[in-house]
Design a protein around this motif. Structure first.
Motif, short mmCIF file in Angstrom:
data_model
loop_
_atom_site.label_atom_id
_atom_site.label_comp_id
_atom_site.label_asym_id
_atom_site.label_seq_id
_atom_site.Cartn_x
_atom_site.Cartn_y
_atom_site.Cartn_z
N LEU A 1 0.83 -1.20 0.00
CA LEU A 1 0.00 0.00 0.00
C LEU A 1 0.87 1.26 0.00
O LEU A 1 0.59 2.21 -0.74
CB LEU A 1 -0.92 -0.01 1.22
N SER A 2 1.94 1.26 0.79
CA SER A 2 2.80 2.44 0.85
C SER A 2 3.57 2.66 -0.45
O SER A 2 3.92 3.78 -0.79
CB SER A 2 3.77 2.33 2.02
N MET A 3 3.81 1.59 -1.19
CA MET A 3 4.50 1.71 -2.48
C MET A 3 3.50 1.91 -3.62
O MET A 3 3.87 1.90 -4.79
CB MET A 3 5.33 0.46 -2.76
N GLU A 4 2.21 2.04 -3.27
CA GLU A 4 1.13 2.23 -4.23
C GLU A 4 1.08 1.10 -5.26
O GLU A 4 0.81 1.31 -6.43
CB GLU A 4 1.23 3.60 -4.90
N ARG A 5 1.32 -0.13 -4.79
CA ARG A 5 1.28 -1.31 -5.65
C ARG A 5 -0.04 -2.05 -5.56
O ARG A 5 -0.24 -3.03 -6.25
CB ARG A 5 2.41 -2.27 -5.28
N VAL A 6 -0.90 -1.61 -4.65
CA VAL A 6 -2.18 -2.27 -4.47
C VAL A 6 -3.27 -1.22 -4.34
O VAL A 6 -3.06 -0.17 -3.73
CB VAL A 6 -2.15 -3.20 -3.23
N LYS A 7 -4.39 -1.47 -5.00
CA LYS A 7 -5.57 -0.62 -4.86
C LYS A 7 -6.64 -1.47 -4.21
O LYS A 7 -6.96 -2.56 -4.67
CB LYS A 7 -6.04 -0.11 -6.21
N VAL A 8 -7.17 -0.98 -3.12
CA VAL A 8 -8.17 -1.75 -2.36
C VAL A 8 -9.55 -1.46 -2.94
O VAL A 8 -9.96 -0.32 -3.02
CB VAL A 8 -8.13 -1.37 -0.87
N ASN A 9 -10.24 -2.53 -3.36
CA ASN A 9 -11.64 -2.37 -3.72
C ASN A 9 -12.49 -3.03 -2.64
O ASN A 9 -11.97 -3.63 -1.71
CB ASN A 9 -11.94 -2.91 -5.13
N TRP A 10 -13.79 -2.95 -2.75
CA TRP A 10 -14.68 -3.38 -1.68
C TRP A 10 -14.59 -4.87 -1.39
O TRP A 10 -14.89 -5.31 -0.29
CB TRP A 10 -16.12 -2.98 -1.99
N MET A 11 -14.16 -5.67 -2.37
CA MET A 11 -14.10 -7.12 -2.17
C MET A 11 -13.05 -7.53 -1.14
O MET A 11 -13.21 -8.52 -0.43
CB MET A 11 -13.80 -7.82 -3.50
N PHE A 12 -11.95 -6.77 -1.05
CA PHE A 12 -10.87 -7.13 -0.13
C PHE A 12 -11.34 -7.09 1.33
O PHE A 12 -11.26 -8.11 2.03
CB PHE A 12 -9.65 -6.25 -0.37
N PRO A 13 -11.86 -5.96 1.83
CA PRO A 13 -12.33 -5.98 3.22
C PRO A 13 -13.54 -6.90 3.42
O PRO A 13 -13.71 -7.48 4.49
CB PRO A 13 -12.67 -4.52 3.53
N ALA A 14 -14.37 -7.06 2.38
CA ALA A 14 -15.53 -7.95 2.51
C ALA A 14 -15.07 -9.40 2.69
O ALA A 14 -15.60 -10.13 3.54
CB ALA A 14 -16.44 -7.82 1.29
N CYS A 15 -14.08 -9.81 1.92
CA CYS A 15 -13.55 -11.18 2.06
C CYS A 15 -12.85 -11.37 3.39
O CYS A 15 -12.99 -12.42 4.03
CB CYS A 15 -12.61 -11.50 0.90
N LEU A 16 -12.08 -10.37 3.82
CA LEU A 16 -11.45 -10.46 5.15
C LEU A 16 -12.51 -10.60 6.23
O LEU A 16 -12.35 -11.40 7.17
CB LEU A 16 -10.60 -9.22 5.42
N ALA A 17 -13.58 -9.83 6.12
CA ALA A 17 -14.66 -9.91 7.11
C ALA A 17 -15.29 -11.30 7.12
O ALA A 17 -15.56 -11.86 8.19
CB ALA A 17 -15.72 -8.84 6.84
#
Length: 134
Positions: A22-38
């Motif tokens: 995230l700090s290297m701006e190599r990943v963009k978080v969309n809604w599926m990521f936190p939804a899957c983690l949840a």
């Protein structure tokens, strides 16, 4: 090593990798990521509740100073998370109190679902014409 001793190390390593990307701006978080983690965390939480009982966390949070420290740290983190996400949620027409209650009852699951909902609505809500033109 047991699952109980591996889970904290694996989750911490995953967080370090995620924050690095995230700090290297190599990943963009969309809604599926936190939804899957949840969803994954909810499954683990349900298993824990089945094995240990609904209020097992309370006994474990009141035994030592470290237990109290971890509890207060989590409470602060949840409060900061709600405060940080509240402006985005309000701008999308969401009410904060139901999410705050959900977070109080579910911990990180509530924060992850709230974040996923905000990201989903941001993707689903069309931008105003003036914002699209820029």
């Amino acid at each position: 090593m047991t699952v109980l001793s591996l889970a904290p190390a694996i989750s911490t390593a995953g967080l370090v990798v995620f924050l690095s990307l995230l700090s290297m701006e190599r990943v963009k978080v969309n809604w599926m990521f936190p939804a899957c983690l949840a969803a994954v965390f909810l499954a683990g939480t349900l298993w824990t509740v089945i094995q240990e009982g609904l209020f097992g966390f309370w006994f474990d949070s009141t035994q030592t100073l470290w237990d109290n420290q971890i509890w207060v740290d989590l409470v602060l983190a949840f409060g900061i998370s709600i405060a940080a996400l509240a402006p985005s949620a309000r701008s999308l027409g969401m009410k904060i109190w139901p999410w705050a209650v959900f977070t109080l009852c579910s911990g990180s699951i509530g924060i992850l679902v709230l974040y996923a909902r905000i990201l989903y609505l941001k993707d689903a809500v069309p931008l105003p014409r003036t914002a699209q033109a820029q």
